[in-house]
Design an enzyme around this catalytic site. Structure first.
Site, PDB file in Angstrom:
ATOM      1  CD  GLU A 105      -1.083 -21.260 -45.988  1.00 37.04           C
ATOM      2  OE1 GLU A 105      -0.942 -21.896 -47.047  1.00 37.04           O
ATOM      3  OE2 GLU A 105      -2.009 -20.421 -45.816  1.00 37.04           O
ATOM      4  CG  ASP A 131      -2.309 -17.145 -41.377  1.00 35.94           C
ATOM      5  OD1 ASP A 131      -2.161 -18.368 -41.150  1.00 35.94           O
ATOM      6  OD2 ASP A 131      -1.807 -16.587 -42.379  1.00 35.94           O
TER       7      ASP A 131
END
Length: 439
Positions: free
Chosen positions: A176, A113
């Site tokens: 994350e 991400d």
């Protein structure tokens, strides 16, 4: 020709392929939904499916699954747990090479991400344009450069015809950038290894620790009143400027930071822990004193400061107690106590630099002509949960971490190639190669 030389020659002769692979990752805009201006589907699944096809083509056993927040409820209060977070269309991925092999195992770990592109780019943030040896794009630093490098390192060993004595797991996770729930879920899912390289950007240094990060919001109460008119004492109903009270609190944080600058240090960190003010929100009208003010801050903490749940509870208490002491020194604030709303507690971890795996990584880096420098990271990474379950972990990857989240984020392509070489060398030395596997 020895094993290492064969693998390095494969990397040198496939540099263009390596860089094109990174470009392919950049061109899938896997923005974490936390940063969406409006709700919508994430492209994280598209990227994970792309990686799964790549890794399966190299011979890996593939598992892909969507985390379920309710299944992680036993971790409430611990790092990475956020109740109710939705992972629909946001899977984690694990690809295992040499499943069941009995030698030392290695986890190559990274998140896919990215934060949103933001403004003021001079190039397309999702193109991967190369200018003067630098690839530009959102995620080139944080951390698709590292993800591309770790996968291509595995490919370099496999394409050179070698069979490893120990298994290699490639793990790519989501979330994350919004607290690390993907990494928690990956470990909860049962994946373990004898060592781990988390391929966050480190400018090609070995980083065996990262700091923890607390995000908090302080709500400061005031009392609105006409800003152009005389005001009675607040005890008699007069206005109280929340901005002025917030400024008083900020001044006291400056004093706290002086103390922290001396006490919250680490030999492998270049700067001490501090409380940094990230946002100030206050006021309603130009003609009225602010009724309320919000101070949004970022505070860092060290692995040695973790609480019994391995997160920042001790530092939360320290800051809460400090704010209460500050408020008690002001008559208005003592009767209208500011409150902290905790937004994120991103954990930290540390691996002893003397551990054999850390030293193996240092030697691998030196073998490709780099200094082999050890330096900690001032920001959060996903290394906490691997370390929590006993996996010695380092951070290592291409790109300057100070450029993460910037407009015109870029990584030198030469660093990506060096990162591939370092990890391929570590795979060879840590997992070891079966004799005669290239015959």
């Amino acid at each position: 020709m020895n094993q290492e030389k064969q693998v390095m020659e494969w990397i040198d002769s496939h540099q263009e392929e390596i860089i094109q692979f990174l470009q392919q990752l950049i061109r899938i805009p896997s923005v974490n939904p936390w940063f969406f201006d409006e709700p919508g589907p994430s492209k994280e699944k598209d990227l994970q499916e792309f990686l799964a096809r790549k890794l399966e083509g190299l011979g890996a056993d593939i598992e892909m699954w969507e985390p379920v927040a309710d299944e992680l409820k036993p971790y409430e209060g611990m790092a990475g747990y956020y109740p109710g977070r939705d992972f629909t269309g946001r899977p984690n991925l694990a690809a295992t090479f040499g499943k069941g092999a009995e030698g030392k195992s290695l986890l190559l770990f990274g998140h896919i991400d990215v934060v949103k592109a933001g403004t003021k780019w001079t190039v397309d943030p999702f193109e991967g344009e190369i200018v003067d040896g630098k690839m530009y794009g959102r995620g080139t630093v944080d951390m698709k450069g590292g993800v591309a490098a770790m996968i291509m390192a595995v490919e370099a060993v496999i394409r050179s015809g070698f069979k490893l004595k120990g298994p290699v797991v490639v793990g790519t996770v989501v979330d994350e950038e919004a607290g690390g729930m993907g990494a928690l879920d990956f470990i909860h899912h049962g994946y373990r290894a004898d060592a781990c390289i988390l391929t966050e950007p480190t400018s090609l240094t070995i980083a065996p620790l990262c700091r923890g990060i607390l995000w908090g919001k302080i709500k400061v109460q005031g009392r609105s009143g006409h800003i152009e008119m005389p005001q009675a004492d607040w005890r008699d109903g007069g206005a109280v400027d929340a901005i002025k009270k917030a400024r008083y609190i900020l001044d006291q944080f400056d004093r706290l930071n002086e103390d922290w600058a001396a006490s919250k240090t680490h030999p492998y960190l270049s700067i001490p822990c501090q409380v940094h003010i990230a946002q100030l929100n206050a006021g309603e009208y130009p003609t009225s004193f602010a009724n309320e003010a919000e101070i949004v801050f970022n505070a860092q903490y060290l692995p040695s400061e973790r609480d019994e749940k391995l997160v920042g509870g001790n530092v939360k208490k320290e800051l809460t107690d400090f704010l209460r002491q500050v408020a008690e020194s002001d008559p208005w604030l003592s009767e209208h106590m500011p409150e902290i709303e905790w937004l994120v507690d991103a954990d930290c971890a540390e691996t002893d630099v003397a551990h054999p795996f850390v030293q193996t990584c240092v030697r691998s880096l030196q073998a490709i002509g780099e200094e082999g420098r050890i330096e900690g990271l001032g920001f959060h990474t996903d290394m906490g949960w691997p370390v929590n379950v006993g996996i010695p972990t380092i951070n290592f990857g291409p790109g300057d971490p100070s450029l993460a989240h910037h407009s015109d984020e870029f990584t030198p392509v030469a660093e990506v190639i060096q990162a591939v070489k370092m990890m391929a060398k570590t795979i060879i030395d840590w997992c070891e190669i079966e004799e005669g596997s290239n015959q």
